[in-house]
Design a protein around this motif. Structure first.
Motif, PDB file in Angstrom:
ATOM      1  N   ARG A 259       0.826  -1.198   0.000  1.00 50.11           N
ATOM      2  CA  ARG A 259       0.000   0.000   0.000  1.00 50.11           C
ATOM      3  C   ARG A 259       0.865   1.254   0.000  1.00 50.11           C
ATOM      4  O   ARG A 259       0.598   2.194  -0.723  1.00 50.11           O
ATOM      5  CB  ARG A 259      -0.911   0.020   1.247  1.00 50.11           C
ATOM      6  N   SER A 260       1.902   1.247   0.827  1.00 51.69           N
ATOM      7  CA  SER A 260       2.632   2.490   1.076  1.00 51.69           C
ATOM      8  C   SER A 260       3.903   2.597   0.247  1.00 51.69           C
ATOM      9  O   SER A 260       4.661   1.645   0.135  1.00 51.69           O
ATOM     10  CB  SER A 260       3.027   2.575   2.547  1.00 51.69           C
TER      11      SER A 260
ATOM     12  N   ASP B 109      -0.332   6.199   0.112  1.00 51.49           N
ATOM     13  CA  ASP B 109      -1.075   4.958  -0.109  1.00 51.49           C
ATOM     14  C   ASP B 109      -1.443   4.928  -1.596  1.00 51.49           C
ATOM     15  O   ASP B 109      -2.251   5.743  -2.048  1.00 51.49           O
ATOM     16  CB  ASP B 109      -2.325   4.960   0.779  1.00 51.49           C
TER      17      ASP B 109
ATOM     18  N   GLU C 164      -3.220   2.954  -3.228  1.00 50.86           N
ATOM     19  CA  GLU C 164      -4.583   2.519  -3.555  1.00 50.86           C
ATOM     20  C   GLU C 164      -5.581   3.655  -3.360  1.00 50.86           C
ATOM     21  O   GLU C 164      -6.555   3.759  -4.095  1.00 50.86           O
ATOM     22  CB  GLU C 164      -4.959   1.277  -2.744  1.00 50.86           C
TER      23      GLU C 164
END
Ligand SMILES: [Fe+2]
Length: 498
Positions: free
Chosen positions: A397-398, A419, A421
């Motif tokens: 994610r990160s 992030d 996403e």
């Protein structure tokens, strides 16, 4: 063509076009005088330390967490000038490896030039003897092999107790991890001597190392698979039509993924006397091609196409099975064109700031089988993307990255964690006089982890090493070390826990 024959050709690939051209004297054009005349405070980031930097103690504020006790190694171009002659490109200079030893409230630093055969011979001669990535100094001889112009100045790979200083046109260079003494070039296997080994190897969570090398002019892409203990498992060269400049790549669980910007080497330009960089031609009609190679069977390859653009760096890639087959997600830092490498990173060397369009964090999907490729360009400028090393090739994610591109000084003023996403981002701005270098994510068990990186404070003429709680970037550093001097702005690093 037999694999051995391919390898032999690739090993010669960097050298042949150079050999066939007469090294033409560049118009040195007073770059050293321009640099000295520049009143830009930021030019200290492009000064050349005259010698190695012996171990020095930094002033520390706060306490570095236990998880970041260890050594941060960084590499970058530092030897920009010699004998009154200044290189014309940031990427030309001899590599200097920085070593930050971190332990609680103490940080020590040491910097050492990589003693490549090129640097050793040139320092002895007191002048440049061979050409570089973006400069052909006056009176130099044509190189006789890729490693004769190897400056080992891009990144580092800690492996099997050593540190490899990485370039991308030739061999890795072995360093002693404690003293930074140069031990010689890394030869993975005798028949691979001198083959290009790029500066952005990827390490799977199980420790397997993947890398590649570009044989400019021969259309051959070298691939490497290396076991965690450092032994070569496999190497081969695969043909790629219109093989461009490729600086970074990604791995997923089952694939190697190359985003190939349309910046293609033209041997005729080199033969006509261009330096290596200027021998490349921007060919947007090719688009940004994505080459996907099966990790287990390098003969299984697929080519997809995204809109034309330029990149240096990839964050990460991962794959999932969908009803339509395997889908790869990859994030990278995209620019509209290659003006950063042709203009911005050149003019810096004479103390001039020419800003390019901001590179944007970009998320692409590659649908294998159908060949459909799409991307979303986030409204977020970015460079030097890094992720949790435990998530390489897996869903992440990160992304930690530099952001807030500045007009003056050059580079970026803030560090962010985004992030990919949701596009949500937290950041810390260092202030008007800071130039942010690459920051790494350092894991800490099941905790949120830490962000560790350096910044050049151009007002105080100091390089700072900062550590942030990864989930509270905006709160500022939990610890910061201030060196008693400024280091040349560098490129990439790696952290080795104590
Ligand atoms: Fe890079």
């Amino acid at each position: 063509m037999q694999r051995r024959e391919l390898l032999r050709l690739l090993a010669a690939a960097g050298a042949t076009p150079l050999l066939s051209s007469l090294a033409q004297a560049a118009d040195s054009g007073g770059w050293q005088a321009d640099f000295e005349a520049s009143d830009a405070a930021w030019k200290i980031g492009f000064a050349a330390p005259p010698a190695d930097l012996p171990l020095a103690r930094a002033a520390v504020r706060g306490r570095f967490p236990d998880a970041v006790a260890g050594t941060l190694y960084r590499n970058g171009p530092a030897g920009h000038a010699l004998g009154g002659e200044r290189y014309h490109h940031w990427f030309d200079g001899d590599g200097m490896v920085q070593r930050f030893v971190i332990e609680g409230t103490q940080v020590h630093h040491q910097g050492r030039y990589v003693a490549t055969p090129k640097r050793v011979a040139e320092v002895r001669a007191g002048r440049r003897l061979t050409e570089a990535f973006g400069t052909i100094p006056p009176g130099v001889e044509p190189p006789d092999s890729p490693d004769s112009i190897n400056v080992a100045n891009i990144s580092v790979l800690p492996l099997a107790g050593e540190v490899l200083a990485l370039w991308e046109g030739g061999s890795a260079t072995r360093l002693d991890a404690r003293t930074l003494a140069t031990l010689g070039v890394k030869t993975w296997r005798p028949d691979l001597a001198g083959m290009p080994f790029s500066a952005h190897p990827k390490v799977d969570p199980d420790g397997t190392v993947w890398n590649f090398g570009v044989g400019a002019g021969r259309g051959l892409l070298a691939l490497y698979e290396i076991a965690p203990e450092g032994a070569l498992r496999r190497a081969a060269a695969v043909p790629v039509a219109d093989l461009p400049m490729v600086h970074d790549f990604a791995v997923t669980e089952r694939h190697l993924v190359f985003l190939m910007p349309p910046l293609v080497y033209d041997a005729k330009r080199k033969e006509a006397g261009a330096n290596f960089l200027d021998a490349h031609v921007w060919r947007p009609e090719l688009g940004m091609r994505a080459l996907v190679v099966d990790k287990k069977d390098w003969d299984r390859r697929q080519l997809l196409t995204l809109p034309a653009g330029f990149l240096f760096h990839v964050g990460n890639a991962w794959e999932e099975e969908t009803r339509r087959g395997t889908r790869i997600h990859i994030d990278y830092v995209r620019s509209e064109n290659a003006s950063a490498v042709f203009t911005t990173n050149r003019e810096l060397m004479r103390g001039r700031r020419v800003k390019s369009t901001d590179p944007r964090l970009t998320v692409a999907t590659l649908q294998l089988g159908s060949g459909e490729a799409t991307q979303t360009v986030l409204e977020l400028d970015a460079e030097f993307p890094r992720i949790d090393p435990r998530r390489v090739g897996l869903r992440h994610r990160s992304v930690v990255h530099a952001t807030e591109g500045m007009r003056d000084p050059p580079g970026f003023g803030a560090i962010a964690r985004t992030d990919v996403e949701t596009g949500r981002s937290q950041r810390f701005a260092y202030g008007a006089n800071a130039i942010v270098e690459e920051h790494l994510f350092v894991p800490d068990g099941t905790g949120p982890g830490w962000v560790l990186g350096t910044v050049l404070d151009t007002a105080r003429k100091r390089t700072l090493l900062s550590c942030f709680a990864a989930d509270r970037l905006a709160a500022g550093p939990v610890a910061q070390a201030s060196l008693p001097y400024a280091l040349p702005l560098g490129l990439h690093g790696a952290f080795v826990p104590a």
